[in-house]
Design a protein around this motif. Structure first.
Motif, PDB file in Angstrom:
ATOM      1  N   HIS A  33      62.450  52.853  26.604  1.00 38.65           N
ATOM      2  CA  HIS A  33      62.300  54.003  25.342  1.00 38.65           C
ATOM      3  C   HIS A  33      63.194  55.026  25.913  1.00 38.65           C
ATOM      4  O   HIS A  33      63.076  55.728  26.910  1.00 38.65           O
ATOM      5  N   VAL A  34      64.219  55.269  25.080  1.00 38.72           N
ATOM      6  CA  VAL A  34      65.234  56.266  25.227  1.00 38.72           C
ATOM      7  C   VAL A  34      64.955  57.556  24.987  1.00 38.72           C
ATOM      8  O   VAL A  34      65.014  58.547  25.482  1.00 38.72           O
ATOM      9  N   THR A  35      63.729  57.697  23.748  1.00 37.14           N
ATOM     10  CA  THR A  35      63.567  59.005  23.156  1.00 37.14           C
ATOM     11  C   THR A  35      61.889  59.123  23.358  1.00 37.14           C
ATOM     12  O   THR A  35      61.586  59.992  22.682  1.00 37.14           O
ATOM     13  N   CYS A  36      61.267  58.354  24.119  1.00 45.28           N
ATOM     14  CA  CYS A  36      59.651  58.399  23.899  1.00 45.28           C
ATOM     15  C   CYS A  36      59.215  58.000  25.354  1.00 45.28           C
ATOM     16  O   CYS A  36      59.684  57.243  26.121  1.00 45.28           O
ATOM     17  N   SER A  37      58.090  58.811  25.855  1.00 46.13           N
ATOM     18  CA  SER A  37      57.306  58.541  26.915  1.00 46.13           C
ATOM     19  C   SER A  37      56.188  57.666  26.592  1.00 46.13           C
ATOM     20  O   SER A  37      55.869  57.890  25.252  1.00 46.13           O
ATOM     21  N   GLU A  38      55.601  56.925  27.106  1.00 44.89           N
ATOM     22  CA  GLU A  38      54.461  55.612  26.938  1.00 44.89           C
ATOM     23  C   GLU A  38      53.433  55.835  28.027  1.00 44.89           C
ATOM     24  O   GLU A  38      53.803  56.033  29.113  1.00 44.89           O
ATOM     25  N   ALA A  39      52.212  56.080  27.597  1.00 44.95           N
ATOM     26  CA  ALA A  39      51.156  56.047  28.663  1.00 44.95           C
ATOM     27  C   ALA A  39      50.046  54.893  28.315  1.00 44.95           C
ATOM     28  O   ALA A  39      49.881  54.901  26.998  1.00 44.95           O
ATOM     29  N   PHE A  40      49.444  54.391  29.227  1.00 45.90           N
ATOM     30  CA  PHE A  40      48.602  53.449  28.984  1.00 45.90           C
ATOM     31  C   PHE A  40      47.051  53.836  29.615  1.00 45.90           C
ATOM     32  O   PHE A  40      47.070  54.213  30.892  1.00 45.90           O
ATOM     33  N   PHE A  41      45.964  53.710  28.928  1.00 46.57           N
ATOM     34  CA  PHE A  41      44.682  53.855  29.481  1.00 46.57           C
ATOM     35  C   PHE A  41      43.797  52.484  29.521  1.00 46.57           C
ATOM     36  O   PHE A  41      43.744  52.184  28.143  1.00 46.57           O
ATOM     37  N   VAL A  42      43.384  52.160  30.421  1.00 50.16           N
ATOM     38  CA  VAL A  42      42.689  50.770  30.379  1.00 50.16           C
ATOM     39  C   VAL A  42      41.230  51.043  29.997  1.00 50.16           C
ATOM     40  O   VAL A  42      40.619  51.822  30.787  1.00 50.16           O
ATOM     41  N   PRO A  81      39.474  39.226  27.361  1.00 48.12           N
ATOM     42  CA  PRO A  81      40.157  40.210  26.527  1.00 48.12           C
ATOM     43  C   PRO A  81      40.378  41.657  27.461  1.00 48.12           C
ATOM     44  O   PRO A  81      39.547  41.828  28.108  1.00 48.12           O
ATOM     45  N   ALA A  82      41.214  42.376  27.096  1.00 50.02           N
ATOM     46  CA  ALA A  82      41.497  43.576  27.602  1.00 50.02           C
ATOM     47  C   ALA A  82      41.631  44.605  26.611  1.00 50.02           C
ATOM     48  O   ALA A  82      42.214  44.345  25.391  1.00 50.02           O
ATOM     49  N   ARG A  83      41.442  45.902  26.772  1.00 54.46           N
ATOM     50  CA  ARG A  83      41.516  46.869  25.795  1.00 54.46           C
ATOM     51  C   ARG A  83      42.087  48.225  26.269  1.00 54.46           C
ATOM     52  O   ARG A  83      41.731  48.371  27.289  1.00 54.46           O
ATOM     53  N   LEU A  84      42.803  48.481  25.618  1.00 55.94           N
ATOM     54  CA  LEU A  84      43.648  49.673  26.203  1.00 55.94           C
ATOM     55  C   LEU A  84      43.967  50.746  24.941  1.00 55.94           C
ATOM     56  O   LEU A  84      44.253  50.419  23.933  1.00 55.94           O
ATOM     57  N   LEU A  85      44.246  51.860  25.555  1.00 55.35           N
ATOM     58  CA  LEU A  85      44.577  53.162  24.654  1.00 55.35           C
ATOM     59  C   LEU A  85      46.070  53.298  25.055  1.00 55.35           C
ATOM     60  O   LEU A  85      46.515  53.387  26.179  1.00 55.35           O
ATOM     61  N   VAL A  86      47.005  53.242  24.101  1.00 55.07           N
ATOM     62  CA  VAL A  86      48.407  53.286  24.205  1.00 55.07           C
ATOM     63  C   VAL A  86      48.903  54.543  23.677  1.00 55.07           C
ATOM     64  O   VAL A  86      48.633  54.888  22.199  1.00 55.07           O
ATOM     65  N   LEU A  87      49.363  55.825  24.190  1.00 54.27           N
ATOM     66  CA  LEU A  87      50.148  56.814  23.626  1.00 54.27           C
ATOM     67  C   LEU A  87      51.419  56.969  23.690  1.00 54.27           C
ATOM     68  O   LEU A  87      52.287  56.420  24.688  1.00 54.27           O
ATOM     69  N   HIS A  88      52.086  57.101  22.715  1.00 55.52           N
ATOM     70  CA  HIS A  88      53.653  57.532  22.688  1.00 55.52           C
ATOM     71  C   HIS A  88      53.951  58.469  22.174  1.00 55.52           C
ATOM     72  O   HIS A  88      53.335  59.636  21.196  1.00 55.52           O
ATOM     73  N   ALA A  89      54.817  59.538  22.881  1.00 58.12           N
ATOM     74  CA  ALA A  89      55.236  60.673  22.800  1.00 58.12           C
ATOM     75  C   ALA A  89      56.764  60.858  22.839  1.00 58.12           C
ATOM     76  O   ALA A  89      57.238  60.810  23.552  1.00 58.12           O
ATOM     77  N   PRO A  90      57.214  61.155  21.615  1.00 62.73           N
ATOM     78  CA  PRO A  90      56.783  61.274  20.187  1.00 62.73           C
ATOM     79  C   PRO A  90      56.463  60.040  19.739  1.00 62.73           C
ATOM     80  O   PRO A  90      56.262  59.015  20.038  1.00 62.73           O
ATOM     81  N   ALA A  91      55.618  60.195  18.378  1.00 65.20           N
ATOM     82  CA  ALA A  91      54.872  59.281  17.867  1.00 65.20           C
ATOM     83  C   ALA A  91      55.950  57.956  17.460  1.00 65.20           C
ATOM     84  O   ALA A  91      57.008  58.125  17.342  1.00 65.20           O
ATOM     85  N   MET A  92      55.138  56.889  17.631  1.00 62.08           N
ATOM     86  CA  MET A  92      55.734  55.587  17.153  1.00 62.08           C
ATOM     87  C   MET A  92      55.119  54.660  16.193  1.00 62.08           C
ATOM     88  O   MET A  92      55.463  53.479  16.158  1.00 62.08           O
ATOM     89  N   ASP A  93      54.206  55.202  15.689  1.00 68.55           N
ATOM     90  CA  ASP A  93      53.253  54.520  14.514  1.00 68.55           C
ATOM     91  C   ASP A  93      54.136  53.642  13.527  1.00 68.55           C
ATOM     92  O   ASP A  93      54.020  52.545  13.142  1.00 68.55           O
ATOM     93  N   ALA A  94      55.340  54.444  13.219  1.00 67.31           N
ATOM     94  CA  ALA A  94      56.068  53.661  12.268  1.00 67.31           C
ATOM     95  C   ALA A  94      56.806  52.615  12.639  1.00 67.31           C
ATOM     96  O   ALA A  94      56.988  51.635  11.885  1.00 67.31           O
ATOM     97  N   TYR A  95      57.332  52.425  13.941  1.00 68.54           N
ATOM     98  CA  TYR A  95      57.782  51.340  14.546  1.00 68.54           C
ATOM     99  C   TYR A  95      56.703  50.208  14.316  1.00 68.54           C
ATOM    100  O   TYR A  95      57.198  49.148  14.127  1.00 68.54           O
ATOM    101  N   PHE A  96      55.428  50.292  14.705  1.00 70.34           N
ATOM    102  CA  PHE A  96      54.592  49.393  15.103  1.00 70.34           C
ATOM    103  C   PHE A  96      54.012  49.135  13.347  1.00 70.34           C
ATOM    104  O   PHE A  96      53.956  47.665  13.010  1.00 70.34           O
ATOM    105  N   ALA A  97      54.297  49.709  12.311  1.00 74.85           N
ATOM    106  CA  ALA A  97      54.219  49.351  11.174  1.00 74.85           C
ATOM    107  C   ALA A  97      55.279  48.553  10.460  1.00 74.85           C
ATOM    108  O   ALA A  97      54.849  47.361   9.918  1.00 74.85           O
ATOM    109  N   GLU A  98      56.508  48.647  10.922  1.00 79.70           N
ATOM    110  CA  GLU A  98      57.496  47.798  10.783  1.00 79.70           C
ATOM    111  C   GLU A  98      57.609  46.456  11.582  1.00 79.70           C
ATOM    112  O   GLU A  98      58.148  45.193  10.810  1.00 79.70           O
ATOM    113  N   LEU A  99      57.114  46.753  12.645  1.00 79.25           N
ATOM    114  CA  LEU A  99      57.140  45.185  13.706  1.00 79.25           C
ATOM    115  C   LEU A  99      55.923  44.291  12.955  1.00 79.25           C
ATOM    116  O   LEU A  99      56.029  43.309  12.898  1.00 79.25           O
TER     117      LEU A  99
END
Length: 125
Positions: A33-42, A81-99
Motif C-alpha cells: 500500500h503506497v498511501t495506506c497503512s493496514e493492521a490486523f487483529f486476529v 476458519p480464522a477471523r480477523l479485524l482489518v483496519l485500513h488508514a485511510p479507508a479502503m472500503d471502496a476498493y473492496f466494493a469494487e473488488l
C-alpha cells in the motif's frame, strides 16, 4: 467480509472490517500500500502473514501492523476458519466494493485485478 466502519462514517480516515478466512482460501496477491497503512487483529484461529521477508503466525489476540510500503499478504494454513479485524488508514472500503463487483462478474484476469489495485494506491510486491 463485513465492514464495521466505512469512509462515510470516519471522514475517510479509516475503514474497519471483520473478515473470515476459510482454511486454504486464496491469499491476496502480495502487494504494497503506497498511501495506506493496514493492521490486523486476529479474533479466532491462526493466520500466517508474510511481511517483507518474514513469515509470521498470528493467533487469537495477536496484532500486526503493516506500514505503508511494506510487502505483505496473509492466508489460513490451518484446518479451521480464522477471523480477523482489518483496519485500513485511510479507508479502503471502496476498493473492496469494487473488488467484490469484479469477482461477481467471474474470475478476473490478473491484469484486471492489478489495474484495480493500482487505482487504490496498491502495487504488486
Amino acid at each position: 467480509m463485513a465492514f464495521k466502519a466505512v469512509a462515510a462514517q470516519t471522514g475517510g480516515d479509516f475503514s474497519l472490517m471483520e473478515r473470515t478466512v476459510p482454511p486454504g482460501a486464496r491469499r491476496p496477491p502480495p502487494h504494497r500500500h503506497v498511501t495506506c497503512s493496514e493492521a490486523f487483529f486476529v479474533l479466532d484461529g491462526t493466520i500466517t502473514f508474510w511481511l517483507d521477508d518474514a513469515e509470521l503466525t498470528g493467533g487469537c489476540g495477536d496484532f500486526l501492523l503493516v506500514p505503508r510500503g511494506a510487502a505483505h499478504t496473509f492466508g489460513n494454513r490451518s484446518e479451521e476458519p480464522a477471523r480477523l479485524l482489518v483496519l485500513h488508514a485511510p479507508a479502503m472500503d471502496a476498493y473492496f466494493a469494487e473488488l467484490d463487483a469484479l469477482w461477481a462478474a467471474g474470475t478476473p484476469t490478473p491484469e484486471a485485478e492489478r489495474e484495480l489495485m493500482s487505482r487504490y494506491g496498491m502495487e504488486p510486491a
